[in-house]
Scaffold this active site. Sequence first.
Site, PDB file in Angstrom:
ATOM      1  N   VAL A 112       0.867  -1.178   0.000  1.00  0.00           N
ATOM      2  CA  VAL A 112       0.000   0.000   0.000  1.00  0.00           C
ATOM      3  C   VAL A 112       0.907   1.232   0.000  1.00  0.00           C
ATOM      4  CG1 VAL A 112      -1.787   1.276   1.232  1.00  0.00           C
ATOM      5  CG2 VAL A 112      -1.797  -1.232   1.275  1.00  0.00           C
ATOM      6  N   CYS A 113       0.847   2.005  -1.071  1.00  0.00           N
ATOM      7  CA  CYS A 113       1.721   3.173  -1.222  1.00  0.00           C
ATOM      8  C   CYS A 113       1.047   4.412  -0.639  1.00  0.00           C
ATOM      9  CB  CYS A 113       2.047   3.403  -2.698  1.00  0.00           C
ATOM     10  SG  CYS A 113       3.069   2.115  -3.409  1.00  0.00           S
TER      11      CYS A 113
END
Length: 445
Positions: free
Chosen positions: A91-92
């Site tokens: 998850v960026c």
Amino acid sequence: MDQSIFRITKELSDLQKDSDLSLAVACRDADVRNVMAMIIGPHDTPYEFGFFEFAFKINQEYPRKSPQVTATTTNEGRTRFNPNIYANGKVCLSILGTWRGSSKEQWSAAQGLESILLSIQSLMSMNPYENEPGFEDAKEAHDKKNQKDYIQKIRHETIRISVVHRLEQYLGINPDGTASPENGNEESGSSADNDMDGDEEFVPFEPFKDLCKRRFLWYYDSYLAAVEKGKSEVEENQTFARMPFESQGNGMQGKFNYPELEKRLKAIKAALDAETEGWAAEGLEAKIQDTTVAVNLQRQYEQVVEYFKRQDLAHNVELVDGNPFVWLITYFGKPMTNLDGGLFRIRLCFSPRFPTEQPRAKFETRIFHHRIAADGTPCYFASLSRREDVRTHIEAIIDALEEENPAYDPRTLVNPEAFKLFWGSPDDRKMYNRRLRRSVQQSME
């Protein structure tokens, strides 16, 4: 107590007490550093009412350092649901230190689990293609085509992976994942199961199983509406368009097959209805065995009947065939409202595993109401802290039915037709009131 444990425990408690209908968190009793979270996709986005799960690993330096967050609804690592949510679960986000950002966007001890979940939820936007870095430099015409194609395939896979396959696994439907082999991209297992290989005694941790079943019943008509929309936009078996930022092993590959999704949605609905009906037979057996749940429900029934008498309420409650697991509530419409004069029967069914499995309610008398689905399923919220109290459920159903000036909340969209009229123009609201009144009058016939 370790300060980080104290902080985590408090955050979990606060989130679980909150009435937010789109976020949920859970952990095993002895393992608060490993938290599972669920985000229900926002309305009016291609993620609408999908069930997206995330795993949090929280270190001892929390909250000075952010947790590690992994997306687990990824089609077993084969599907990238967003430019910032990879197929491998990454998850960026700048607040997680997994994406560059300004100093104001970095993690601070003032943030917590809820702020992370809300940040992830914000990625699930109406046009997720815009989350891709360099979007502003894309050519407009080509970019618009990509946006449309991306939205279409996210909508399809949200229903197929996060909803249909998840519920099929929960219900034991098509356990080998071969219901639609022509798609060529059916997943063989659910990332939400959180299994541990080699441990035969390990029981999958599925904290959102009951939640997803009940929400499926809420949003069933919305899923069907999304399917109809998809049918009108794409050809059956049309291949997904590949986006510029997607790569082998980190994209979303497959084909559109909305007719197949429609059949599977209907099969899930039928299975859930059958499961609810099955609780009655299980309940009678539990009554014979004098189980703790049976005794508890019988006692609560007697207390509710007495409470209604003391409060001089006209509503009536009775057990169906003397079964404490099936209650029949007769609701009399509130005077001086659009419900005035109405007479509605509401069936409340309980699982032998109550309160782990929450009750399922259904209006047996037809009513046109924005908080009641076409099949009679009411959208209501009973406090998690009192979920074992049946009266709380009954009062929450009545409150949802009688609320005259609710705040706009698309998370309660369970009857698309009524919801659209209720929140539409003044003329739409008049039409809504007329149709509600007509159903009230018909309830007395």
